[in-house]
Design an enzyme around this catalytic site. Structure first.
Site, short mmCIF file in Angstrom:
data_model
loop_
_atom_site.label_atom_id
_atom_site.label_comp_id
_atom_site.label_asym_id
_atom_site.label_seq_id
_atom_site.Cartn_x
_atom_site.Cartn_y
_atom_site.Cartn_z
CD GLU A 59 -2.87 -1.23 2.49
OE1 GLU A 59 -4.09 -1.52 2.31
OE2 GLU A 59 -2.43 -1.00 3.57
CD GLU A 111 -2.72 -6.47 4.23
OE1 GLU A 111 -2.26 -5.43 4.26
OE2 GLU A 111 -2.79 -7.19 3.45
#
Length: 259
Positions: free
Chosen positions: A110, A130
């Site tokens: 990210e 995640e």
């Protein structure tokens, strides 16, 4: 010792995340990163930023899970710019280049996606794992389906599987792949090219792209032509706004002053 190392050369700032062993980001590191990138944004003499990780193995694996286990809250104070200091930093109208030198996963991916151009070493690997730790790749869930085919983005988000630099380039996540030994030289070559360009135009491009992301075409065009975007208004009334045409007419290279 600071987890952030900086190198400045002319109008270029290189920011290296250096937090052994894996360059993971905890709350304190994120706040330092935010201060670093806000200072880059606000310094009129800096034009381009390169972000990378220290060492040869890790770019950044994202959130420091060990820190979280020790009490860092996932919804804690990340500082200005949000996690990693870039993805929520307002009015960052200068080019950012990510030089991905190794493992780039989770919040590290990210962080890379917050850059405008992504270069990768040929051994770099990527993932959004995640899902395996019971949390959500929030920024990637917003960004990826807008940048690559929806079904591919969903596969990466829902499975957390790893993919290599070639696949990342194939989906358009990465611009260019370079041998690891040449990565930073290539990043600096790109940065020097951008630093030689018109900073006010870059600012206008970045603001237009942000503003138009969720706008209808004609609405976005109206805001541009009516000079409702601050960077566009500054550009249209600037010395640089005339310099390009003058340089062309005079058959010379333009001299950009940023004003």
């Amino acid at each position: 010792m600071s987890p952030i190392k900086t190198r400045r050369d002319g109008g270029i700032l290189e920011v290296t995340l250096d937090r052994p062993k894996a360059n993971a980001i905890d709350l304190a590191t994120s706040r330092i990163m935010g201060e670093t990138f806000a200072a880059f944004r606000d310094d009129p003499d800096l034009r381009v930023c390169i972000i990378t990780g220290a060492g040869e193995k890790f770019f950044c694996p994202g959130w420091d899970l060990k820190g979280a286990a020790d009490g860092d809250a996932v919804d804690g104070d990340y500082g200005v710019g949000g996690f990693g200091g870039l993805q929520e930093l307002r009015d960052l109208n200068k080019p950012v280049i990510a030089a991905v030198n190794g493992i780039c996963c989770g919040g590290g991916l990210e962080w890379a996606l917050s850059a405008d151009i992504i270069l990768a070493a040929d051994h770099a690997t990527f993932a959004l794992p995640e899902i395996r730790s019971g949390t959500v790749a929030d920024a990637a869930s917003v960004k990826l389906p807008k940048r690559i085919p929806y079904h591919i983005a969903m596969e990466l988000l829902l499975t957390g599987r790893w993919f290599d630099a070639d696949e990342a380039k194939g989906w358009g996540i990465v611009n260019h792949i370079h041998p690891a030994s040449a990565l930073m030289d290539q990043a600096w070559e790109m940065a020097r090219l951008l630093a030689s360009g018109p900073p006010l135009v870059y600012a206008a491009i970045k603001e237009i792209v942000r503003d138009a992301e969720d706008s209808k075409f004609q609405d976005a065009m109206n805001r541009i032509t009516q000079r409702q975007l601050s960077s566009v208004d500054i550009l249209y009334g600037s010395e640089d706004g005339l310099e390009g045409a003058r340089a062309f007419a005079e058959k010379r290279d333009p001299v950009w002053k940023g004003r």
